[in-house]
Design an enzyme around this catalytic site. Sequence first.
Site, mmCIF file in Angstrom:
data_model
loop_
_atom_site.group_PDB
_atom_site.id
_atom_site.type_symbol
_atom_site.label_atom_id
_atom_site.label_comp_id
_atom_site.label_asym_id
_atom_site.label_seq_id
_atom_site.Cartn_x
_atom_site.Cartn_y
_atom_site.Cartn_z
ATOM 1 N N GLU A 293 29.795 40.805 41.725
ATOM 2 C CA GLU A 293 30.373 41.553 42.927
ATOM 3 C C GLU A 293 31.684 40.793 43.477
ATOM 4 O O GLU A 293 31.635 39.395 43.724
ATOM 5 C CB GLU A 293 29.266 41.278 44.153
ATOM 6 C CG GLU A 293 29.767 42.115 45.397
ATOM 7 C CD GLU A 293 30.213 41.479 46.414
ATOM 8 O OE1 GLU A 293 31.257 41.615 46.692
ATOM 9 O OE2 GLU A 293 29.657 40.591 47.134
ATOM 10 N N CYS A 327 33.040 39.904 51.947
ATOM 11 C CA CYS A 327 33.579 40.928 51.495
ATOM 12 C C CYS A 327 33.275 42.303 51.922
ATOM 13 O O CYS A 327 34.295 43.050 51.545
ATOM 14 C CB CYS A 327 32.799 40.967 50.009
ATOM 15 S SG CYS A 327 32.786 39.376 49.294
#
Length: 543
Positions: A293, A327
């Site tokens: 990720e 993020c």
Amino acid sequence: MNNAYFDFAEPKNEPVLSYGPGTYERKELQKTLAEMKSHKRDIPMYIDGEELRNGKKHEIRPPHETGHVIGYYYESTEEHVHQAIDSALAARDAWAATSWEHRANIFLKAADLLATKYRFRMNAATMLGQSKNAFQAEIDSACELIDFLRFNVHFLSRIYKEQPLSVAGINNRMEYRPLEGFLLAVTPFNFTAIGGNLPTAPAMCGNVVVWKPANTQIYSASVFMEILIEAGLPKGVINLIYPPGAMVGEVCYAHPDFAGIHFTGSTGVFQSMWKSIGQNISRYKSYPRIVGETGGKDFVFAHPEADAAAVATALARGAFEFQGQKCSAASRAYLPSNLADEIKEKLIAQVKTMKMGPVDDFTNFINAVIDEKAFNSITKYIDNVKNSNGAAKIICGGGYDKSKGWFIEPTIIETTDASYVTMCEEIFGPVLTIYTYEADHWQQMLDVVDTTSPYALTGSIFSQNRYAIEYMTKRLVNAAGNFYINDKPTGAVVGQQPFGGARASGTNDKAGSILNLYRWLSPRTIKETYVPPTDYNYPFHQE
């Protein structure tokens, strides 16, 4: 004897403590913060269950109080990396053969230890080492990490129950083996929970792991390692080391027993890893699992029929909680011309009330960014806007100070160019850029939202019009792996919103769901025939 089916029921999400004035948890956390701040932790590596302190010694300083030392860690050498791999491989057979209920109970015990004995210690470590306020630490290093451990046990027990069909005279069954070799977990600074989940999810499946956390997360990572050891994790199953990133990659990717990587970090680093693994593919016993990720340039799109107050609050929280170092943080916003002034007015009013300072003052909403490198990168974007030719301007914040810590004010940029650099590039700091579009052209703007960034991690839409909500959801189907309707694009909860994005944001293997665990298993199908044939002929051969 192991002749029972063990069921681990679906857990409830760990309740979030408030840390409000006068509460027990507030007093205990403040006490723990003061205790941990008052002495310097001497943090070892953990290889084969042994504490090692024979590398170059580095200081750990809180990002919000850089004049104070809270501990030391020992930089790992190439020899340490080899030792960690050897330790993991030596532990593999015994760990893979350990009965599932015994593996599971180690991690469930770790979750209970974290929820009780270690809760305030883990939160304090995250606050001091990563400059999170009390609430951001609570939802991360306590609640989310507890949820990862408990839900992953449940998910894995469901996988083990999945079996193929059997017909008369035949028994078919499926085994779920760990991968053949060792796994590398490379974890980021911004979430202690991710730091804990990336090594433990594969380990839970029977794998052995070399764990390399970000240097700026070593302080809290070491506390979690203490919890795992106390919970009964056998020696060598997870080996915690602190080498330079390039070094650990060079050693691990060249090893024939390298079986996979579990990664959270930057897109550039992940792409470099993938390339190195590809170049070494002929070395490996099996094809490595690559799970990552990475970055995001996450959007908030307000429809002309949006609730202005809801949009403003979503931007205030989504862009500036934990200094925008998520993020999933909201970093680009598209506001309709009929609502833009109202939204900006409400947003700026909220941001101006945000206090900034050290974490042990619980009234501070904004703390410091993680280190000097991040500080310099973020402030460069801000300075470029200050010196721009008019395509962008700062309408709130823009100040910064590094005299005592890496402090940057929550900053709002307004641009007349939907392709302006701060609308496109990941900044990873407390910087939000706003673009106002003509309200009548909202449908055309969706293409801009979808194509401006190479990322596709999270995104939000706001509207009170259900037809418009459905239209936008379909038009932006590939724009975000986590898509939010009338909510901020941050705050995914394990078991509720499995997290991950596609495109340049990663492999979308959804941490916090059953999907992620499948990646760390190698199934074996077994067919047993009770009365096998003794003649090769089939009926159709007969005349």
